[in-house]
Design an enzyme around this catalytic site. Structure first.
Site, PDB file in Angstrom:
ATOM      1  CE  LYS A   1      25.519 -21.914 -47.779  1.00  0.00           C
ATOM      2  NZ  LYS A   1      25.710 -22.964 -48.806  1.00  0.00           N
TER       3      LYS A   1
ATOM      4  CB  THR B   1      23.689 -26.018 -46.971  1.00  0.00           C
ATOM      5  OG1 THR B   1      23.330 -24.912 -47.795  1.00  0.00           O
ATOM      6  CG2 THR B   1      25.117 -26.402 -47.282  1.00  0.00           C
TER       7      THR B   1
END
Length: 345
Positions: A189, A246
Site C-alpha cells: 500500500k 495511507t
C-alpha cells in the site's frame, strides 16, 4: 504484568510504547542512539517524531540492546524495514526459545524479496513471530484516537496473546491467520500511496485518486494470491483499510513524498525534505521484482518504479497508464477465495 520491549524510537515505536504502557505493561523503549534516548528521558516527549505525546516516566528508555531485550516476554520490532535483519541478528544472543516477536514495520527486504516475518524467522528461528498491521497513523494512536488493527501469527495462541496485549477501549485488534496477506498489504500500500501523492502533486483530483486506489488494491491482491495469501485479507484492515488511510492522509510520509515527486522534485530532494523513512521507495523496487518473479501484471507498480529509479516523468507515466490496450475490469481480477480466477461474461 507483561514485560515488553519496543525496538525503534520513531513515531510508531513511541506511540506503541505509550499504548502498551497505558495497558499496564512494563515497557522498555529502545533507541539505537544514546543521544536520542537521553533526549527522550529528559523531555518525556519525542519532539522530533511524535511531538505533543507525553512519555510516561514509567517507560524505561535505553540505547543498551541487552538491557532492552533480556528477560522480556514480548519484543516489538518498530525499526525501518531495511534494518530488520540487522537488528534481529543483534538481539539473537539475548532471546530465548519461544520468545514472542511482534513485527510492526511495513516493507519487504529488497535484496531477498522476503517478507519481514520471513527475515525474522531466518535470523531468530527459535522465536514465535507475529505481525501487527492496519490503518494506524502513529500521530493518532499516540493521542488515543480510536484505531483498529489486525494481528497474525502461525500460532493462533500467539496471535490471541498479542491481541490481548495491545487491545483497549481505543485500540481494537482482530486476528487473522493470513500472515503473508497481512504483510503484503502493509508493504505494498505504500507504493500505491506514492502514486496517490504524485497525483496530488500534479494537481489531479478525486477521480484520479479513486482510480489509483481501486486499481492499486487489485495489483496487491494479484501478487498476494500468487504468493499464497487469501484474497479476502486485502478487503480487510491490512489491505483496503491501510490503503485508504495511507493514500488520503497528510500523516502519511509516503503520500507526502509522492506529492513532492509530483511537484517535480528529485527523489534525493524528497527524502531529505520528508526527513523520515519512506518505506514505499524500497518496497517499490522489491514489488516490481516480485511482479517479474511471479509474472504478475502490476502496471501501477511498474510505472512508480520507473519514476523512482529510471527518472521517468510522472506525466509520461500517467499517459502510459491511461493509453494501454483496452481490457475488461475483471479479465484477470475475478479471484476466488482459493486463488483461482473465475472469469465470466
Amino acid at each position: 504484568m507483561t514485560k515488553v520491549s519496543v525496538l525503534g524510537a520513531g513515531s510508531w515505536g513511541t506511540a506503541l510504547a505509550c499504548l502498551l504502557n497505558n495497558n499496564g505493561n512494563d515497557v522498555t523503549l529502545w533507541s539505537w542512539q544514546e543521544s536520542e534516548a537521553k533526549r527522550l528521558r529528559e523531555d518525556h516527549e519525542n519532539k522530533e517524531y511524535l511531538a505533543g505525546v507525553l512519555l510516561d516516566e514509567k517507560i524505561n528508555i535505553t540505547s543498551d540492546i541487552g538491557e532492552a531485550v533480556k528477560n522480556k516476554d514480548v519484543i516489538v520490532f518498530a525499526v525501518p524495514s531495511k534494518t530488520v535483519r540487522q537488528n534481529a541478528n543483534m538481539i539473537q544472543p539475548f532471546v530465548h526459545e519461544g520468545q514472542i516477536i511482534v513485527n510492526v514495520s511495513k516493507g519487504l527486504e529488497e535484496e531477498t524479496l522476503l517478507t519481514l516475518s520471513e527475515v525474522l524467522e531466518e535470523e531468530l528461528p527459535q522465536c514465535s513471530i507475529s505481525v501487527l498491521s492496519g490503518p494506524s497513523h502513529a500521530e493518532e494512536v499516540g493521542k488515543n484516537i480510536p484505531t483498529t488493527c489486525v494481528v497474525s501469527s502461525k500460532s493462533k495462541e500467539v496471535a490471541e496473546t498479542i491481541q490481548s496485549l495491545f487491545m483497549n477501549e481505543v485500540f481494537r485488534v482482530y486476528t487473522n491467520p493470513d500472515i503473508v496477506g497481512i504483510e503484503l498489504g502493509a508493504a505494498l500500500k505504500n507504493v500505491i500511496a506514492l502514486a496517490a501523492g504524485i497525483s496530488d502533486g500534479m494537481g489531479f483530483g478525486d477521480n484520479t485518486k479513486a482510480a489509483l486506489m481501486t486499481r492499486g488494491i487489485v495489483e496487491i491482491s494479484r501478487l498476494g494470491v500468487a504468493m499464497g495469501a487469501n484474497v479476502r485479507t486485502f478487503n480487510g484492515l491490512a489491505g483496503v483499510g491501510d490503503l485508504i488511510v495511507t493514500c488520503t492522509s497528510m500523516h502519511s510520509r509516503n503520500r507526502r513524498a509522492g506529492i513532492l515527486l509530483g511537484q517535480g522534485k528529485s527523489l534525493k530532494e524528497v527524502l531529505e525534505e520528508v526527513h523520515m523513512v519512506v518505506e514505499g521507495v524500497n518496497t517499490a523496487k522489491a514489488a516490481y521484482n516480485l511482479s517479474l518473479k511471479y509474472n504478475i501484471s502490476m502496471p501501477l507498480t511498474k510505472e512508480i518504479y520507473k519514476v523512482l529509479f529510471e527518472n521517468k516523468n510522472p506525466r509520461d507515466a500517467v499517459s502510459h497508464l491511461m493509453t494501454r490496450n483496452k481490457t475488461s475490469e475483471h479479465e484477470a481480477e475475478d479471484i476466488n477465495i482459493d486463488g483461482t480466477y473465475n472469469v465470466k461474461w
